[in-house]
Every structure is written in structure tokens, then in C-alpha cells.
Design a protein around this motif. Structure first.
Motif, PDB file in Angstrom:
ATOM      1  N   ARG A 117      11.993 -32.644  30.887  1.00  0.00           N
ATOM      2  CA  ARG A 117      13.120 -32.684  29.942  1.00  0.00           C
ATOM      3  C   ARG A 117      13.663 -31.293  29.637  1.00  0.00           C
ATOM      4  NH1 ARG A 117      10.419 -37.260  27.617  1.00  0.00           N
ATOM      5  NH2 ARG A 117       9.180 -35.922  26.236  1.00  0.00           N
ATOM      6  N   MET A 118      12.861 -30.260  29.880  1.00  0.00           N
ATOM      7  CA  MET A 118      13.324 -28.890  29.652  1.00  0.00           C
ATOM      8  C   MET A 118      14.277 -28.418  30.748  1.00  0.00           C
ATOM      9  SD  MET A 118       9.725 -27.107  28.508  1.00  0.00           S
ATOM     10  CE  MET A 118      10.455 -25.485  28.291  1.00  0.00           C
ATOM     11  N   MET A 119      14.303 -29.117  31.868  1.00  0.00           N
ATOM     12  CA  MET A 119      15.144 -28.720  32.991  1.00  0.00           C
ATOM     13  C   MET A 119      16.581 -29.196  32.778  1.00  0.00           C
ATOM     14  SD  MET A 119      12.698 -27.342  34.825  1.00  0.00           S
ATOM     15  CE  MET A 119      13.252 -27.139  36.509  1.00  0.00           C
ATOM     16  N   VAL A 120      17.512 -28.516  33.454  1.00  0.00           N
ATOM     17  CA  VAL A 120      18.929 -28.875  33.384  1.00  0.00           C
ATOM     18  C   VAL A 120      19.261 -29.783  34.557  1.00  0.00           C
ATOM     19  CG1 VAL A 120      21.301 -28.023  33.423  1.00  0.00           C
ATOM     20  CG2 VAL A 120      19.508 -26.714  32.243  1.00  0.00           C
ATOM     21  N   PHE A 121      19.923 -30.919  34.261  1.00  0.00           N
ATOM     22  CA  PHE A 121      20.291 -31.865  35.311  1.00  0.00           C
ATOM     23  C   PHE A 121      21.800 -32.033  35.384  1.00  0.00           C
ATOM     24  CE2 PHE A 121      15.855 -32.754  34.685  1.00  0.00           C
ATOM     25  CZ  PHE A 121      15.391 -33.213  35.918  1.00  0.00           C
ATOM     26  N   VAL A 122      22.292 -32.202  36.591  1.00  0.00           N
ATOM     27  CA  VAL A 122      23.719 -32.361  36.847  1.00  0.00           C
ATOM     28  C   VAL A 122      23.925 -33.564  37.773  1.00  0.00           C
ATOM     29  CG1 VAL A 122      24.228 -29.913  36.536  1.00  0.00           C
ATOM     30  CG2 VAL A 122      23.558 -30.732  38.800  1.00  0.00           C
TER      31      VAL A 122
END
Length: 380
Positions: free
Chosen positions: A351-356
Motif C-alpha cells: 500500500r506504500m507503493m504508487v500505482f498507475v
């Protein structure tokens, strides 16, 4: 004399071999080549035979100045034992002038590593394993193997390059047979490109003369000056030799972010159409990837002679990573450090990662690149 430093240890290991050859067992048997003749003291026979075995083993470990016994060969069991012994001894250091003694070519290990540690890359796993294995099993390849890895940052390009080095060479990236070039680090100033070309040619030539099977890794290949790419071209081309040096057993890996956008778009289109990413075929994606490379304006790689003359053997696409793939990377990071974890902690790191893209939030913008550092936040 330095090479004889391991003599006592090696002779101890040769004990069972010498005993078996000199007839130390009590059971009667027919005379073998090298066995003691009637009337010759056993101690002298063993001494003479040990000298023959030592010269035979020395010839396997140190080729220079070798004086292999003429008209003398090992029994089959002895040959097997010496094969094991020489491999064991060589595992502690280099046994010959070239780096070839340290070549492992562990295809089984590479296959296992790709299967267990590379996540979300069904195309890369298949293409890389087939390409490398087929190349190594070819007795006289027509040219050096050239693979071009494409995809977003963090999808596994460097990870796989390191994996290949680890399984083909005992010393991995530290091997004298492996050279890694990072574009902006090793060749930062365009005005010095002529000097860089001379240095690059020299390093490639010297490495191949030391190790016939050399591995060259070019990271950030899209940022390489076109002049440097043209300098590499002869070593990847269909030449028997260049200045009496044969480069056809070498492997060249080019790592690039070019093509990442079209790879991501194809993967996204499959997802939106309700199709699994595993349905994406190499034939389908390679067509799109080649088109993007030809239309690219980034650096000289896309317009180099390597591509124009079809010298790249395989374009290897690395797909963008989804939530489930990043979670596996997080798990591997904990396991690599022997740290305990729970499913809840794995989910929190993801959840700490950025998703696109913004709407779907499907792909990790950083792949698995920062995972190993992010788990530190959850350590006690």
C-alpha cells in the motif's frame, strides 16, 4: 612454487584414489596398468604411481609447463575422482591463466531462479532461458548472443542480468569474464566519445582474450552514444574473428527503458478486455515493441546499426508489475533477510507503493525497485 602450495591437501585427497590404483585392497584381482610388478616393493609402487597421478592432476589445474605422463591413462574410477577433486580445488580460486576455469553455466539453477524469484514476467522467463541455453549448447555459434531487455524501471531487467551472471560464472558480477557498463557513469561526456570508443574496444577485446565466454552488460542502453553502439557492432556481427580474436561465444545484454510505454499499454489493454496477461504472446508484443523502437527519438540505441542490421537476437519485454507481483517481491525481501512477516505486513508495504494509471491503479510505478528499503519501516 605458489601453485604447489596446496600439494599436501591435494595428496591427502588423492589417498583413496592412489590406494585403489595401487592395489591396497586385500581382495585378489588382475593386474591393472600402473600396478606394482611382481617383486617390486609396494611402497615404491605407490610412490611412483602417486607421482604419475600428481602430474596428471597438475595438468588439469595448471596447463602451463604441463608434463602429462606419456602412454599412461587413469582407470575409469580414477578419472571420475580426479574430475570431482579438480572441480573442488578450483572452487577456491583460479586454476589457470584464463577465467574459463570459473565458468559454471548452471542452466538448472538459472531456470529455478527465474521460476521462483522473477515475478510477473512469463515472456522474459521463457525467452531468456531458451536463448541462453540454446546458445551455450551450440558448439560453434554463428555470432555472439545479443539480448535487449525492455521495460519500466523496477520490472526486473537488472535483476535478471545479475541472475544470468550468477549462474554462468562462479564469481557472478565479480568475475573477470563479466563487464558491466552504465551509460552515464562510464561514458558521461559526449565530447569524449572517441576516447570512450578506444577504451570500450580495448576492454571487450581483453576480456574475450581472457575468457572466450564473456558477458557484457550495458545498462541504460538508450543513453549510449551512437558512436559507442557502432563500436560494439563488429563484436556482435557474423565474423569468425576480429584481429584473430573470436567473439562468437560472447553474450551481450542491453538494458533499456525504451518500449516501456507500449509494453504497459498492451498489458493494460489486455486487462481492460478481461484477458489474463499470461495470454500476451511474444509474437504479438514484439511487433509493437519493434515499431516503438523504430519511432523512438530517445538516444542512439533505437537507430543504431545493431537494430538496423538485425543483430539483436531477441527483444525481451518486461511487463509492468501488479499488486500481487509486488507482494511477492516484498515476501522475498523478508525471506532474503530471514525476517518474520505476516500477510498484513506484506499488504501494508504494498500500500506504500504508487500505482498507475490514476483510474485503475493497476501497475506499480516503481516496480519492485524500492521494496527492500521499504520493509525497514516495519522492523522492530
Amino acid at each position: 612454487m605458489a601453485r604447489r602450495a596446496g600439494l599436501p591437501l591435494l595428496l591427502c585427497c588423492l589417498g583413496p584414489l592412489l590406494c585403489g590404483a595401487a592395489g591396497c585392497s586385500r581382495a585378489p584381482r588382475e593386474a591393472e596398468p600402473g600396478a606394482a610388478a611382481p617383486g617390486v616393493p609396494l611402497g615404491r609402487a605407490v610412490s611412483d604411481l602417486s607421482g604419475q597421478y600428481w602430474r596428471y592432476l597438475a595438468c588439469r589445474l595448471w596447463r602451463e609447463g604441463c608434463e602429462q605422463p606419456q602412454g599412461w591413462s587413469l582407470p575409469l574410477v580414477g578419472q571420475d575422482y580426479l574430475e570431482i577433486l579438480s572441480s573442488w580445488y578450483c572452487s577456491f580460486g583460479k586454476c589457470c591463466k584464463t577465467g574459463d576455469c570459473r565458468i559454471a553455466n548452471n542452466i538448472t539453477g538459472l531456470e529455478l531462479d527465474l521460476s521462483r524469484r522473477l515475478h510477473g514476467q512469463h515472456l522474459a522467463k521463457d525467452v531468456i532461458l531458451r536463448a541462453v541455453q540454446g546458445f551455450l549448447e551450440t558448439t560453434r555459434p554463428e555470432k555472439a548472443l545479443a539480448l535487449s531487455f525492455h521495460g519500466w524501471s523496477g520490472t526486473g531487467k537488472n535483476f535478471v542480468a545479475r541472475m544470468i551472471a550468477d549462474h554462468l560464472y562462479r564469481d557472478g558480477l565479480r568475475s573477470e569474464c563479466v563487464k558491466v557498463f552504465i551509460s552515464l557513469f562510464h561514458f558521461p561526456h559526449p565530447k569524449y566519445v572517441d576516447l570512450y570508443k578506444v577504451q570500450l574496444k580495448k576492454q571487450v577485446s581483453e576480456t574475450v582474450q581472457l575468457c572466450k565466454q564473456s558477458l557484457f552488460i550495458f545498462d541504460e542502453a538508450e543513453k549510449l552514444h551512437s558512436g559507442l553502439l557502432d563500436a560494439i557492432k563488429p563484436y556482435v556481427d557474423h565474423y569468425d574473428s576480429i584481429n584473430e580474436v573470436d567473439y562468437r561465444r560472447s553474450i551481450f545484454l542491453f538494458l533499456s527503458n525504451i518500449g516501456g510505454n507500449i509494453i504497459n499499454q498492451v498489458t493494460l489493454d489486455f486487462w481492460r478486455a478481461g484477458r489474463a496477461r499470461e495470454e500476451i504472446t511474444m509474437e504479438y508484443l514484439e511487433q509493437h515493441l519493434r515499431m516503438e523502437l523504430l519511432e523512438s527519438t530517445d538516444g542512439g540505441f533505437a537507430h543504431s546499426h545493431l537494430l538496423e542490421e538485425n543483430l539483436i537476437d531477441f527483444f525481451v519485454p518486461f511487463l509492468p508489475l501488479e499488486n500481487r507481483h509486488v507482494k511477492l517481491c516484498v515476501r522475498d525481501a523478508f525471506l532474503a533477510r530471514s525476517l518474520p512477516y505476516t500477510e498484513e505486513i506484506l499488504d501494508e508495504v504494498v500500500r506504500m507503493m504508487v500505482f498507475v494509471p490514476k483510474e485503475e491503479k493497476l501497475f506499480s510505478a516503481q516496480g519492485c525497485k524500492s521494496v527492500s528499503h521499504r520493509i525497514n519501516y516495519f522492523l522492530p
